[in-house]
Design a protein around this motif. Structure first.
Motif, short mmCIF file in Angstrom:
data_model
loop_
_atom_site.label_atom_id
_atom_site.label_comp_id
_atom_site.label_asym_id
_atom_site.label_seq_id
_atom_site.Cartn_x
_atom_site.Cartn_y
_atom_site.Cartn_z
N MET F 181 -9.64 5.22 10.09
CA MET F 181 -8.69 5.78 10.97
C MET F 181 -7.47 5.51 10.76
O MET F 181 -6.90 5.87 9.54
N GLU F 182 -6.62 4.73 11.58
CA GLU F 182 -4.99 4.54 11.13
C GLU F 182 -4.80 3.06 10.59
O GLU F 182 -3.89 2.67 10.25
N ASN F 209 -6.83 12.60 8.96
CA ASN F 209 -7.22 11.37 8.13
C ASN F 209 -7.25 11.45 6.79
O ASN F 209 -6.91 10.65 5.66
N LEU F 213 -6.70 9.03 3.32
CA LEU F 213 -5.20 8.73 2.99
C LEU F 213 -4.54 8.21 4.29
O LEU F 213 -3.62 7.34 4.11
N ALA F 214 -4.72 8.45 5.45
CA ALA F 214 -3.96 7.94 6.78
C ALA F 214 -4.09 6.38 6.68
O ALA F 214 -3.10 5.64 6.76
N LEU F 216 -4.68 4.46 4.03
CA LEU F 216 -4.32 4.17 2.96
C LEU F 216 -2.78 3.99 3.15
O LEU F 216 -2.03 2.82 2.77
N LEU F 217 -1.98 4.88 3.69
CA LEU F 217 -0.59 5.01 3.53
C LEU F 217 -0.32 3.75 4.54
O LEU F 217 0.89 3.19 4.52
N SER F 218 -1.03 3.87 5.68
CA SER F 218 -0.75 2.91 6.99
C SER F 218 -0.67 1.59 6.52
O SER F 218 0.20 0.51 6.59
N LEU F 220 -0.30 0.55 3.18
CA LEU F 220 0.82 0.31 2.08
C LEU F 220 2.31 -0.12 2.87
O LEU F 220 2.86 -0.70 2.40
N ASN F 221 2.28 0.61 3.94
CA ASN F 221 3.72 0.35 4.72
C ASN F 221 3.50 -0.71 5.69
O ASN F 221 4.39 -0.53 6.70
N VAL F 229 -3.26 -4.10 -0.69
CA VAL F 229 -4.14 -2.86 -0.88
C VAL F 229 -4.85 -2.58 -1.93
O VAL F 229 -4.46 -2.76 -3.16
N VAL F 230 -6.17 -2.24 -1.84
CA VAL F 230 -6.97 -1.75 -2.97
C VAL F 230 -7.32 -0.15 -2.40
O VAL F 230 -6.89 0.52 -1.48
N ASN F 231 -7.88 0.70 -3.48
CA ASN F 231 -8.28 1.81 -3.19
C ASN F 231 -9.09 2.07 -2.02
O ASN F 231 -9.88 1.27 -1.47
N ILE F 232 -9.20 3.27 -1.51
CA ILE F 232 -10.02 3.87 -0.44
C ILE F 232 -11.45 3.56 -0.74
O ILE F 232 -11.88 3.79 -1.71
N ASP F 233 -12.10 3.04 0.25
CA ASP F 233 -13.47 2.47 0.12
C ASP F 233 -13.88 1.51 -0.85
O ASP F 233 -15.07 1.48 -1.07
#
Lengths: 248, 248, 248, 248, 248, 248, 248, 248
Positions: F181-182, F209, F213-214, F216-218, F220-221, F229-233
């Motif tokens: 999610m976020e 979502n 991506l949501a 992930l960006l969250s 990173l910021n 951070v690492v890659n999604i999943d």
């Protein structure tokens, strides 16, 4: 006209034929309620001879069948788009002469005579893989009563194939260009004709094609003037717009 | 025709009037060399009465001036788009009657009489902030010889303002809809008219508008049939396409 | 029908061993063959030196079969890409010696002797998961008559594996680099050789890989000069371009 | 365990009708119930006034069943969203009166009397294809104790259909607008009412719709003030927010 | 220090005309020169056959000057890309014969004779607005010792302009195609030649061009085989790759 | 050292023990050939006791089996990720004690004693739907010899559930935060601890979502310092990095 | 002209204290006032309960001044958003008591008494860098007649700062949450209150923040129920929606 | 503990020392009010010796000055990031020994002795153009009391430059890799070391680099295990995380 209506209202209030509250309420809806929108809709069908169009995707088989059954009682042609074979089977049960275009996924019922126009719409496609979109456009334009010519597999990688058909293309009143991959065909044709060109990007391709985005952006950025664009794979939309122009 | 040319070639080879190598080379270019493309271009100007259009952005002031100077000697109207004030100043030195539309950023030189068409193009815009695009479209359509009407600030947030102008809009032969933000105006008008609607998304807005992307996607996905779309802020392209249709 | 064949024909005409009409008939399909659903670009071999390639995706099994059947009568090699097993089965019925590469999804028919070039194309791949793209590239480069070497599983996470093959890689005339995930292999190789490097991003990976976008952007932004890029998973395109260079 | 229940407990302790230990035990799961794979937020109802909702997607059938079984022992209504039929079957085994909405994919257990509010929430949807989202919103708002009215298939392409229902829409305390494609309905309604409008973009559409992105951006950029937006297809979220407002 | 120079050195050592220490000192900067803020890759010329190129963007004027000063002492040509006028002024102070290309933003110092190759690279550009990229490519290819021809303003909107130059384009050993907007030129040329085509998308355009993304995707999805692509506006990269191929 | 090698080479040339050509060739590979990369790799396994990891996705069942069979002969633990049940079945035939984690999709073979570290890695997850990623991370960290604790379903929507576990979280040496999610959990934990936080965005969610991506960006910021951070999943990657830190 | 004013007019007509013509003239601008470049929506206040708001961006200084001058003659408050200092100066000349909020870029003219509501709107912001958006929201909510409280710099990186203000936040009738970077504050607050939460993502941040996209996606995917979202940096929109709710 | 508090409360209610309403209110905040969050924050500073960090972007010069002035009275180091020269000038007036790093845009005030750690952080950067990010990381790591080494301009295009520094890189306890363009350096280093690697993508590059997106995706998809990533250009964040690890 608005003024006249307000004056009438005020006169009624003055004569005490109308309560202040009722007048107030009437004025709340003033700017738009006076439009006879339901009439517009009926007028639309009479005027342009266009059938109602049924967008079948996301509807159940039963819903599609019911809509066709209801419309079948009326005197218009019927067009269903994005229909699957199961939907067609159920429609056939209630509209025996319904016809299905497997590639184009359309169900059509021809009630009115095919009033071919003199002028024609040319549908020009880059590759054989664009056939689904071509067929949707073809069925749409035809059921709307237009003469339509198809020119397939004339992508710019072998540009002489296109040039051999330039006379036919130039003879059209409107041209629909269907192309996937990089969609360059729209720009090339747009630079060679003086007719409206409606470009349909298709999702044909892979990788950085991103489901038709490459062709879409390409067509929107066409260096040839006079090209307008519809949604990815939207053969119906292109044909509908072309039909309006062809009948001007 | 191709066939005739090849036969002629073969006959020459047979008569030994032509070397095999020369014939071979001639056949390499076969499918496209026989097209008289330069002629097409001249034909184009004669046929559609359209001036060459100068896209000024990315050109130097000197280049713009030189192009106008060269074209000024010919009998066509001239249109320069995306021009800045400095470019205009330099053009004026060589084309005294050049006119500049500050908002629309166009330079126009009217050589031919303004051959107003009977039918007209309606340019309908959602907000006053869309004025730059409206003006570019207006100047383009006008210099191309069309009668044009502008209807400004009729966005859907106050939809009654739009309804008051529906007669004018319906009377047009082609309608250009200019809108930023969510671009809903195109769908609403598209649902009320039976004329070709060309939608121009503008970059007006902020945040998740992403430079016009929101309006662009909105218009491409319009639930109203018959709407076609041009590039973001492309008033010129919309007017050019509208002009072709208006003159059909 | 390639240059040599046409030259032979012309010589025969010159020597009057062949009637003009017979020659004409032999050549009348030259620019392309109309199959109804497709226009086979026969002129292509003359124009760009290669026969047409059949992109099978989006075509029906029947269409693929018909195209192979038509091309089989000619003296060129045939290559079909993105073909499935069912298509292969139907092609085999009409082209008995057709061969299928399951991983690479190619159908090939070898008509001309495998005229191996002296120089070779090296296909270097980061991981075993990139095999599908490697095989498509390998079959393409081979059927186009090139000598090809494959070097697999030399991704930068264990960079010494790459260094062990640097001599083979440096010995190639053109290098195709196939990599998914972050695609760093293209930059590393690009910095170590003085040969053309064609990079193929693959969709191998997950998450923020976005179907190969990560590798694509990575390769386009390579800090190593001399790297050019083709579409995601486009092994065919890389091999085709490599073949042109290898034969210069 | 809601405010009223805790107050009752405390009153009993005060009157010494209840032992501290017994009260303590009754309250010991108050902050949350540890189920091993999940921590059910029992404190939620006290904190935010609503019981926890079970988001079923990504949970196993067994987990969903266990959570319902646990919650069934308590006096709150239960709502499960994004549930499939198999989950429903397993839940039914432990909560016989559980009800399943096939389109909306919700499982509901009504424990409290349906305390209909006076004021109502209007759910307005552009097309019949948006039904899944409408149903999720409807079930959510209903189980949370609100009176709800549904108005379906009033998209802007036939705007008179909308105007016929403006009185009902204006009568609501909160309005949920559900629309896919270009989502223009939110802006049009937003410009006609003085009530909170919560817009739900749906993934209905294709091509450049990009899974609901077009409608989402459209709604976020609405030129009508007062429109707020929830996630694509998030009927639950919209109804939850609407319920909070409706009960203010 | 290139291969020839090292060979000469080794020969001198062999003939004992040169002390080992002296040779060692001459070669000690071979792998790279440490400048503190940069490590100049001297080994590059030996490894990949070309001297290092100075990417000036993001470097200070002082850094650029220092790098040129260091490299000026060597016998190679020097190329600086993405340089501004101020950088050029400071470089001129230490390399008097340095030349600046204002449009292409390159600084070049010609030390070696311009060893024109027999074969040439053709740079073909769609519009005059693509000039900056054309110039960067031109300067790069020239300083690397290639013969280069430029063909400008032959975009597909007036495709006959292109056909008039097909002989020149076909005569090249490698073709660089530079195009913005929809980048269709790459596909059209790719379909007409049998030479390697390197496509450079440019950021020329506006709106849905998204800074060159439209042309980039278009070129990556080219329906013409044999087209490879470099980064947006990367004239340098295209020319570098073309030079490698031209010298094979 | 480089220097010494070059000196030795030069001495050999001087003594004429080495041909100039051989010396020249030796120097071409100078900057990297002297690195014993194969040794590095062996060293790696000895040094960190880390098994080779087998990324099973995109490999055939046979390939996975063969790799496990080969590695089974060695004395390291083995870890396969993104494996399906069929792969596990085939591996079991050759590695009887192989274990499969259905949720986490890992195959593990424990050869070395489970050398639990004193310090532990905490894996904290927002929801039960994140379980697949949690399990992949758990299996990875465990097979690499770390003590690991899992804390599940402590998302910020019921933040008190998190606070109850703060002591356990604070006691860890490294913290892996898994959230879809976020992804707000990463920021909240990052603001409460003084340990390295590795955030893993998951693809749990829907609509905007966009496949993770949501989150992930969250992440990173994140406004909390110290979060990487690492890659999604990518549960594996997070656990691998955490293990390196835990063993420092 | 609001409801009360129209009612008064109608009453006068009814009592025959006012001529129909005089009343008509007073009401003739009711639907909107045509200013040539803009159509001021006078009917808006009647329809949606609020006067029109002037979005100044993209308008000329003269246009802004003219609109304020026209509206100043009426009895409503006036709000201009996204105004610069120059616009304010010109407005001041015709509306002496106009006030400018430099950070929030709003121009306000307070005509009606500040009818503070009992209930209040809480504006909660993550960082001091979000001040511009906070101020726009504050001015909007205030001029619309609401009591407003601001709570600044309570981002989740130091979550105790937030908890110190929970009583104030819980006391509000509506809560506006303003946050950039990862926007986690909306989820945390959403999980702690039982009031409507309107989230405003801001463009504060850099890199993968992509101009506010990270916070926007984060808020749309909030795991806390009841959160609705407006456009990036849209303080006005959030406050407008909050005001509607606050006055229910 | 929770339990104990609730018991105490109940006992008070029982003894009628506490009103039911007061008890009820106390329990509403139950799950989190008992956390002494303000203490945590103070504890943080004491424990990790980390100064508060001032993110200057989006703050006014006056705000920055005031914050430094306030913090200057305390005994911690101070770090301001993303500061411009004007901010520095105003800070200097109140903190005379403040130091400004022009490239890194940091303001630092060193109050504590520079307690160099034994272990060091290595900052490895691909190009000189990445210097701004390197400097921000360097200043951050230094002011946090770490020993730091910088290794610049070792991008993979000349990979031997990297290998010469492998001993220094391997000797570090944590490695920060800074790279723009395709960011391949992170993967190459990640494959050669057994230390935590924190990758910082930079916005260095152009075109399809999309402001650092290419490097970001590349690093997130690194084929080398153990690489974690921070936001684009976030030198501060990388150094902060590295410092936490270095001090473990």
């Amino acid at each position: 006209m608005n003024k006249a209506e307000i004056r009438a209202l005020l006169e009624q209030v003055k004569k005490q034929e109308l309560e202040v509250d009722t007048a107030l309420k009437a004025m709340e809806d003033l700017p738009y309620k006076e439009l006879g929108f339901a009439k517009i809709d009926n007028h639309r069908e009479l005027r342009v001879g266009y059938p109602e169009v049924v967008y079948c995707e996301g509807k159940t088989v039963e819903q599609v069948k019911a809509i066709f059954q209801f419309m079948y009682a009326k005197e218009s042609n019927i067009l269903g788009t994005r229909a699957n074979a199961e939907m067609y089977a159920s429609v056939q049960a209630v509209c025996p002469e319904a016809r299905y275009n497997t590639l184009g996924r359309t169900i059509t019922v021809q009630k009115n005579p095919a009033c071919q126009t003199e002028s024609y719409i040319a549908i020009v496609a880059a590759g054989t893989s664009d056939a689904a979109v071509v067929e949707e456009a073809f069925e749409t334009a035809s059921i709307l009563g237009n003469k339509v010519l198809k020119i397939i597999d004339v992508g710019v990688a072998g540009i002489h194939r296109l040039f051999d058909h330039m006379d036919t293309i130039r003879g059209a009143k409107v041209i629909i260009v269907v192309a996937g991959m990089e969609g360059a065909l729209a720009s090339v044709i747009g630079g060679l004709v003086d007719k409206p060109v409606i470009a349909v990007p298709t999702s044909v391709g892979y990788g950085a094609n991103f489901g038709g985005l490459a062709a879409l952006l390409s067509m929107l950025n066409s260096c040839a003037s006079g090209v307008t664009v519809v949604n990815i794979d939207n053969g119906f939309g292109a044909a509908y717009a072309a039909s309006i122009i062809n009948k001007l």
